[in-house]
Scaffold this motif. Structure first.
Motif: not given
Length: 264
Positions: A111-118, A128-142
């Motif tokens: 399973v691919d995992v991304v962390d995306a705290p808000v 639709g304007t929540l800020t997301l700080f996203v960590g993960g591989s390029d593919d998973a984030v895409a």
């Protein structure tokens, strides 16, 4: 249409579920009780009562619970992740340790995992304007981007898995510290004979302005703002302190100012 499983359809999660449904996704959300299941159905989602059913068949599972401990319970002490199909994507919105997402990923390589705290509140999600700080591989984030765009803008890819939590923890430390600075500024203003509400409003137009200052000015009182947000600020500050200690460091002068800010 993306099949989405959702855990944590509460204060923040409920408007996320609504936006996901409105964007055309098929959402299955956890409801532990009959009342909560009905609340999920009212959002337009399918309600289930166990975590296995949330993960089964999902392309993406989103976890938006309150604490890092709850993330660990949901993602490492249940069958949620093991029920997800190989290649599915797990998104963790809860603010917590970078190591939590990394541990979940290490234990579930299929399973691919991304962390995306808000950063933001229910009103930002609804708009639709929540800020997301996203960590993960390029593919998973895409892969996560089209789903997160249902309620997130901007979606900031800040680095590898765990980096999203790192940015959010720094953000929260600064947020709490700025509250402390503003409480000291209010005390100084009182000594100068300046009314707190007038001071806070005036500062939003000066070089000492900040987003936190705008929030507090809208509330009209620094102490009242702390009362309103203490539960959330206190939780996040404890996470920051804990993670800093785990990494062998401290918050330094930030901690002194934070203590001023979160006192009640």
């Amino acid at each position: 249409m993306t099949r989405i499983g959702f855990v944590g359809a509460g204060r923040m999660g409920a408007p996320m579920v609504r936006r996901l449904v409105e964007a055309g996704h098929q959402v299955t959300a956890l409801g532990r009780t009959a009342e909560k299941c009905q609340a999920v159905r009212d959002l337009g989602a399918h309600a289930v009562t166990d975590l296995t059913a949330v993960g089964a068949g999902a392309d993406v599972v989103i976890v938006c619970v309150f604490t890092d401990d709850q993330v660990r319970q949901v993602c490492t002490s249940s069958d949620l992740v093991s029920a997800m199909p190989p290649g599915a994507l797990l998104v963790i919105h809860t603010t917590g340790s970078p190591r939590t997402a990394q541990t979940v990923a290490a234990g579930n390589p299929a399973v691919d995992v991304v962390d995306a705290p808000v950063s933001g509140g229910p009103h930002n999600i609804a708009a639709g304007t929540l800020t997301l700080f996203v960590g993960g591989s390029d593919d998973a984030v895409a892969r996560a981007q089209p789903v997160l765009a249902s309620y997130g803008d901007p979606i900031l890819h800040v680095g590898p898995l765990g980096a999203g939590q790192g940015v959010k923890l720094v953000n929260n430390a600064l947020f709490a510290a700025q509250i402390g600075l503003l409480r000291e500024a209010v005390a100084l203003g009182e000594r100068f004979g300046v009314d707190e509400k007038n001071l806070l409003t005036s500062l939003t137009h000066g070089s000492g302005a900040s987003r936190v200052g705008e929030f507090i000015a809208m509330r009209g009182s620094a102490a009242a703002f702390v009362d309103d947000t203490a539960e959330f600020i206190g939780k996040d500050v404890e996470v920051v302190r804990e993670i800093a200690a785990e990494l062998g460091g401290q918050l330094g002068i930030l901690d002194d100012v934070i203590n001023t800010g979160i006192r009640q």
